[in-house]
Design a protein around this motif. Structure first.
Motif, PDB file in Angstrom:
ATOM      1  N   UNK A  80     -14.757 -39.406  25.258  1.00  0.00           N
ATOM      2  CA  UNK A  80     -15.336 -38.610  26.329  1.00  0.00           C
ATOM      3  C   UNK A  80     -14.236 -38.274  27.323  1.00  0.00           C
ATOM      4  N   UNK A  81     -13.881 -37.006  27.402  1.00  0.00           N
ATOM      5  CA  UNK A  81     -12.781 -36.558  28.252  1.00  0.00           C
ATOM      6  C   UNK A  81     -13.217 -36.403  29.706  1.00  0.00           C
ATOM      7  N   UNK A  82     -14.472 -35.943  29.897  1.00  0.00           N
ATOM      8  CA  UNK A  82     -14.956 -35.706  31.256  1.00  0.00           C
ATOM      9  C   UNK A  82     -16.437 -36.071  31.331  1.00  0.00           C
ATOM     10  N   UNK A  83     -16.853 -36.384  32.527  1.00  0.00           N
ATOM     11  CA  UNK A  83     -18.263 -36.600  32.837  1.00  0.00           C
ATOM     12  C   UNK A  83     -18.648 -35.663  33.964  1.00  0.00           C
ATOM     13  N   UNK A  84     -19.702 -34.905  33.748  1.00  0.00           N
ATOM     14  CA  UNK A  84     -20.204 -34.040  34.813  1.00  0.00           C
ATOM     15  C   UNK A  84     -21.662 -34.398  35.078  1.00  0.00           C
ATOM     16  N   UNK A  85     -22.278 -33.692  35.995  1.00  0.00           N
ATOM     17  CA  UNK A  85     -23.672 -34.003  36.312  1.00  0.00           C
ATOM     18  C   UNK A  85     -24.627 -33.522  35.235  1.00  0.00           C
ATOM     19  N   UNK A  86     -24.118 -32.744  34.248  1.00  0.00           N
ATOM     20  CA  UNK A  86     -25.019 -32.205  33.224  1.00  0.00           C
ATOM     21  C   UNK A  86     -24.550 -32.426  31.797  1.00  0.00           C
ATOM     22  N   UNK A  87     -23.318 -32.932  31.595  1.00  0.00           N
ATOM     23  CA  UNK A  87     -22.823 -33.014  30.219  1.00  0.00           C
ATOM     24  C   UNK A  87     -21.743 -34.082  30.070  1.00  0.00           C
ATOM     25  N   UNK A  88     -21.521 -34.446  28.795  1.00  0.00           N
ATOM     26  CA  UNK A  88     -20.369 -35.240  28.383  1.00  0.00           C
ATOM     27  C   UNK A  88     -19.418 -34.296  27.655  1.00  0.00           C
ATOM     28  N   UNK A  89     -18.138 -34.395  27.952  1.00  0.00           N
ATOM     29  CA  UNK A  89     -17.171 -33.453  27.388  1.00  0.00           C
ATOM     30  C   UNK A  89     -16.223 -34.201  26.463  1.00  0.00           C
ATOM     31  N   UNK A  90     -16.249 -33.808  25.177  1.00  0.00           N
ATOM     32  CA  UNK A  90     -15.282 -34.305  24.202  1.00  0.00           C
ATOM     33  C   UNK A  90     -14.141 -33.292  24.088  1.00  0.00           C
ATOM     34  N   UNK A  91     -13.017 -33.764  23.627  1.00  0.00           N
ATOM     35  CA  UNK A  91     -11.868 -32.859  23.434  1.00  0.00           C
ATOM     36  C   UNK A  91     -11.273 -33.060  22.055  1.00  0.00           C
ATOM     37  N   UNK A  92     -10.978 -31.933  21.396  1.00  0.00           N
ATOM     38  CA  UNK A  92     -10.303 -31.942  20.108  1.00  0.00           C
ATOM     39  C   UNK A  92      -9.043 -31.095  20.235  1.00  0.00           C
ATOM     40  N   UNK A  93      -7.917 -31.620  19.788  1.00  0.00           N
ATOM     41  CA  UNK A  93      -6.633 -30.926  19.934  1.00  0.00           C
ATOM     42  C   UNK A  93      -5.925 -30.827  18.587  1.00  0.00           C
ATOM     43  N   UNK A  94      -5.042 -29.841  18.484  1.00  0.00           N
ATOM     44  CA  UNK A  94      -4.240 -29.652  17.268  1.00  0.00           C
ATOM     45  C   UNK A  94      -2.857 -29.185  17.665  1.00  0.00           C
ATOM     46  N   UNK A  95      -1.825 -29.874  17.186  1.00  0.00           N
ATOM     47  CA  UNK A  95      -0.447 -29.457  17.430  1.00  0.00           C
ATOM     48  C   UNK A  95      -0.105 -28.360  16.436  1.00  0.00           C
ATOM     49  N   UNK A  96       0.419 -27.236  16.932  1.00  0.00           N
ATOM     50  CA  UNK A  96       0.651 -26.057  16.101  1.00  0.00           C
ATOM     51  C   UNK A  96       2.115 -25.611  16.173  1.00  0.00           C
ATOM     52  N   UNK A  97       2.444 -24.680  15.303  1.00  0.00           N
ATOM     53  CA  UNK A  97       3.742 -24.023  15.399  1.00  0.00           C
ATOM     54  C   UNK A  97       3.791 -23.179  16.664  1.00  0.00           C
ATOM     55  N   UNK A  98       4.977 -22.845  17.157  1.00  0.00           N
ATOM     56  CA  UNK A  98       5.074 -22.046  18.375  1.00  0.00           C
ATOM     57  C   UNK A  98       4.289 -20.738  18.284  1.00  0.00           C
ATOM     58  N   UNK A  99       3.544 -20.440  19.338  1.00  0.00           N
ATOM     59  CA  UNK A  99       2.782 -19.195  19.483  1.00  0.00           C
ATOM     60  C   UNK A  99       1.609 -19.082  18.528  1.00  0.00           C
ATOM     61  N   UNK A 100       1.270 -20.150  17.813  1.00  0.00           N
ATOM     62  CA  UNK A 100       0.131 -20.111  16.896  1.00  0.00           C
ATOM     63  C   UNK A 100      -1.104 -20.753  17.505  1.00  0.00           C
ATOM     64  N   UNK A 101      -1.005 -21.239  18.747  1.00  0.00           N
ATOM     65  CA  UNK A 101      -2.116 -21.979  19.325  1.00  0.00           C
ATOM     66  C   UNK A 101      -3.350 -21.115  19.547  1.00  0.00           C
ATOM     67  N   UNK A 102      -3.171 -19.833  19.869  1.00  0.00           N
ATOM     68  CA  UNK A 102      -4.331 -18.974  20.123  1.00  0.00           C
ATOM     69  C   UNK A 102      -5.157 -18.782  18.851  1.00  0.00           C
ATOM     70  N   UNK A 103      -4.478 -18.524  17.745  1.00  0.00           N
ATOM     71  CA  UNK A 103      -5.191 -18.321  16.486  1.00  0.00           C
ATOM     72  C   UNK A 103      -5.872 -19.605  16.022  1.00  0.00           C
ATOM     73  N   UNK A 104      -5.176 -20.736  16.171  1.00  0.00           N
ATOM     74  CA  UNK A 104      -5.776 -22.015  15.779  1.00  0.00           C
ATOM     75  C   UNK A 104      -6.952 -22.340  16.685  1.00  0.00           C
ATOM     76  N   UNK A 105      -6.851 -22.026  17.975  1.00  0.00           N
ATOM     77  CA  UNK A 105      -7.958 -22.281  18.903  1.00  0.00           C
ATOM     78  C   UNK A 105      -9.192 -21.481  18.516  1.00  0.00           C
ATOM     79  N   UNK A 106      -9.016 -20.228  18.114  1.00  0.00           N
ATOM     80  CA  UNK A 106     -10.164 -19.423  17.700  1.00  0.00           C
ATOM     81  C   UNK A 106     -10.838 -20.025  16.467  1.00  0.00           C
TER      82      UNK A 106
END
Length: 287
Positions: free
Chosen positions: A240-266
């Motif tokens: 759980x990355x964050x706690x708010x008054x309405x939700x629990x927030x999980x985070x998933x990350x991926x290390x990518x090649x340079x400038x490929x993060x936008x495509x991987x994020x989509x």
């Protein structure tokens, strides 16, 4: 009989001048050859990632680093060759003028005064050139990198000793003087990171959500297209990355090649949304 002494002196002076010019050209060529050898050695130096193979860094990053090193070395080699040519040829010309008994002291004095005047009048230009030199030496960024230069954010299209040309997401071209750049944020150097925050309701099954996200991470890592050309290592799922008054927030990350993060994020967002929908877990807006 005619006196041959003046002609002998002229011939001796001509021979001396020719020898001086030939010597200057030879020294210049030797200097250029030495600089070329240094540039080749710097451009084809040992792999920077070969010492870190245990960290599963793909060869793609090694190839990118090699290309950047080559471009930087060639640019610095070109600058050094121009400087060497000016110094060596200029010294040869001054020596020839002195051989012709032309006084060079007033010329040197005039050049010195002119240099001081130009230096005062072109302080910003000198500042830009010095900043450009250090930028190239330190490999702060290169063509194709996505950078935040303070004045503008965009993709680097050209780099010179005086200015850097950027194109932002709207297609607008920015020309930023190197001397005005006080800090650089480079999104494309070495590797990048794609991430997604996943907000779910408080009553959601935390363990189930984490298992589902880990399954998505494994699925992405198993995709041969992403693994071979975009992703550096298996994506990670945090708690759980964050706690708010309405939700629990999980985070998933991926290390990518340079400038490929936008495509991987989509791709990451699409896979996570599909998996949550299949499991009947709704995403909620985080405050």
């Amino acid at each position: 009989m005619f006196d041959n002494a003046p002609w002998a002196g002229l011939v001796a002076s001509a021979i001396a001048i020719v020898l001086i010019l030939v010597l200057a050209i030879v020294i210049r060529n030797l200097a250029h050859r030495l600089i070329t050898r240094m540039v080749n050695r710097a451009a084809t130096g040992g792999s920077l990632t070969s010492r870190f193979r245990k960290s599963a860094v793909p060869e793609g990053i090694d190839a990118l680093l090699h290309e950047r090193r080559k471009q930087r070395a060639e640019t610095m080699g070109s600058v050094l060759k121009h400087i060497a040519s000016i110094v060596i040829i200029g010294t040869g010309i001054l020596t020839v003028l002195e051989r012709l008994t032309i006084p060079i002291a007033p010329l040197l004095t005039s050049v010195g005064i002119l240099g001081v005047a130009i230096g005062f009048g072109a302080q910003e230009l000198v500042k830009d050139f010095i900043a450009g030199m250090f930028m190239l030496l330190e490999d702060q960024y290169g063509v194709g990198d996505v950078i935040d230069a303070g004045a503008a954010v965009g993709t680097v299209e050209a780099v010179t000793l005086r200015v850097t040309r950027l194109r932002d997401v709207d297609g607008r071209v920015w020309y930023v003087r190197n001397g005005t750049i006080t800090r650089i944020g480079n999104e494309s150097q070495g590797w990048s990171r794609a991430f997604m925050d996943v907000p779910v309701a408080y009553d959601a099954d935390i363990v189930g959500v984490r298992v589902l996200l880990e399954h998505v991470a494994e699925e992405i890592w198993a995709d041969p297209e992403l693994r071979e050309s975009k992703i550096v290592e298996q994506p990670h799922v945090y708690g759980v990355e964050q706690l708010s008054d309405s939700s629990l927030v999980f985070r998933i990350t991926a290390k990518t090649l340079p400038s490929a993060q936008a495509e991987v994020s989509r791709d990451l967002r699409l896979r996570v949304k599909t998996a949550l929908d299949s499991a009947g877990i709704p995403m909620v807006a985080s405050a």
